[in-house]
Design an enzyme around this catalytic site. Sequence first.
Site, PDB file in Angstrom:
ATOM      1  N   ASP A   1      37.871   5.101 -21.508  1.00 25.04           N
ATOM      2  CA  ASP A   1      36.991   4.192 -20.764  1.00 25.04           C
ATOM      3  C   ASP A   1      37.775   2.945 -20.382  1.00 25.04           C
ATOM      4  O   ASP A   1      38.699   2.529 -21.078  1.00 25.04           O
ATOM      5  CB  ASP A   1      35.731   3.839 -21.557  1.00 25.04           C
ATOM      6  CG  ASP A   1      35.961   3.745 -23.062  1.00 25.04           C
ATOM      7  OD1 ASP A   1      37.129   3.695 -23.494  1.00 25.04           O
ATOM      8  OD2 ASP A   1      34.981   3.730 -23.810  1.00 25.04           O
TER       9      ASP A   1
ATOM     10  N   GLU B   1      30.438   0.281 -21.146  1.00 28.63           N
ATOM     11  CA  GLU B   1      29.749  -0.795 -21.840  1.00 28.63           C
ATOM     12  C   GLU B   1      28.312  -0.988 -21.366  1.00 28.63           C
ATOM     13  O   GLU B   1      27.500  -1.570 -22.092  1.00 28.63           O
ATOM     14  CB  GLU B   1      30.521  -2.116 -21.673  1.00 28.63           C
ATOM     15  CG  GLU B   1      31.885  -2.139 -22.341  1.00 28.63           C
ATOM     16  CD  GLU B   1      31.821  -2.091 -23.867  1.00 28.63           C
ATOM     17  OE1 GLU B   1      30.704  -2.096 -24.414  1.00 28.63           O
ATOM     18  OE2 GLU B   1      32.887  -2.056 -24.489  1.00 28.63           O
TER      19      GLU B   1
END
Length: 437
Positions: free
Chosen positions: A95, A165
Site C-alpha cells: 500500500d 488508510e
Amino acid sequence: MIRSLVAAAALALVSSTALAQPIPDAAPADMDALMALYRDLHANPELSLHETATAARLAGIAREAGLDVTQNVGGTGVVAVLRNGEGPTLLIRADMDGLPVTEQTGLPFASQVRTTTEEGVETGVMHACGHDTHMTAWVGTMRRLAALKDRWSGTLVMIAQPAEEVGKGARMMLEDGLFTRFPRPTHAIAFHDTASAPAGVIGLTPGYALANVDSVDIRVRGVGGHGAYPHTTRDPVVLGSRIVTSLQTLVSRELDPQTPAVVTVGSFHAGSKHNIISDEALLQLTVRSYAPEVRQQLLDGIARIARGEAIAAGMPEDLMPEVRVKDEYTPSTYNTPELSERLLSLFGEQFGEERVVQATPVMGGEDFGRYRLADESIQSVIFWVGGVPLDRWQAAQAGEATLPSLHSPYWAPDAEAVIATASEALTAAALDILGRS
C-alpha cells in the site's frame, strides 16, 4: 516450536540472544539501494487518493525489473505482471498512502511535506503506518523474483495499492477490473509492519486476523431552548447520553462473551453556550467485529437503540435520530488456514522459530481482506513484521521507555530490519507457492 502470542507484551519472551544476531539481508547486493529508496519514500509521502508521484516511481522500478506494468488502476494503483510459464498466480500487495500526521521523529530524512486536506485542514503528511517499508520490501521482493525465474513457474502479479488508510483502495482496484483485466490470483500475500514487536520478528494469525471496521454517524435531534427552562425543550444532550450508555450493552449483553466486538463512541458534539440547550447532538462511532453476521447485528442494534431511546424520551416521529453508516467500510481480513500453517512452518525454517510467533487477532482494520472476499477460492495471508528497534524494545520491557504506536508522529521503525525480513519472507513464500516441483 512456534508459540502463541497472547498479547503484544508476550513478545518479550522472544530470545534477546536470537534477536541480537544480524538480520539476514533481503537482497545483500542492493540493500543500500533499497534503503535509499526507503528514505526517499519516507521523505515524500502522499495522502490517500493522491499517490501520483509514488505510483509513478514504483511503476518505473517495475518496468526496469522486466514486468508488464499498467498504471492508474482504481485511481493511482499500479499492476505489474510477470508471466513465467504454467503454474499458480500469486498476487503480492503493497500500500502506498501516507497519513495526515506531522512527523516528529527527528530523523534526518523526516517528512517536511505539508498539505491541505479535502476537509480544509492544513497538516503535515507522514508515513506513520510504515507503508514506506511495505513499498520498499515489495520492490526488493520483485527484483529478487525477477532474478530467480529459473526457480519458479507461474504468474506473479505485483500490485501497489492506493487509499488503504481510508479503506477504499482495494475496492477501487477490484471495481476497475483487477481480477478481469489481469490474471486472477490463486494466492495473495502481503505484510504489515507492527509497533508491537521487536524488529525482525514475524507474526501470523490463522483465521480472522483483522477486523471489520465501520464508521457510524448519529444525528440526535431535539428541541432547543433556554438552559433555565428545560421543560420547554427536548434536550438532545440527555438523549445522546442515553444512547451512548445503552450502546454499551450491544457487546456486553447481546453478544456471546467469547465473540470479539467493539462499539466506541469517539466523538460527542453539541451546543455552543453554557445556558443554551441545543437542538441537535452529533455522535461519531467506530464499530469493530470479525464475522459478517456480528457486524450486521451491531449495526442493526445501533439503529434500534437510537430509535428506542428517542421513543422513550418522547420524541415525535419527525425528530427521530438519523443513523448513517459511512462509506468507509473495511471488511475483516481472514487468513486462510491452509496457507497460514504452510507459511508459519516455512518462516520457522527460514528464520528460526524464535523469530516466528502465532499472533492473536487485532481489532485494527486492513482492506487487504477484500481480495479474498472477491473470490473466496483464493488462498490469502497477511503477516506482521516487527519494527521496534531492539534497544527500545528492551527498554520498554524494563519499564524504562514507552513505545509509540502505528499512526504516531514518533513512529520510526528499524526500517532496515523490517525491509530485510519482509523481503526475505515474501520471497520465500513466493518461491514456495510458485516453486518448480
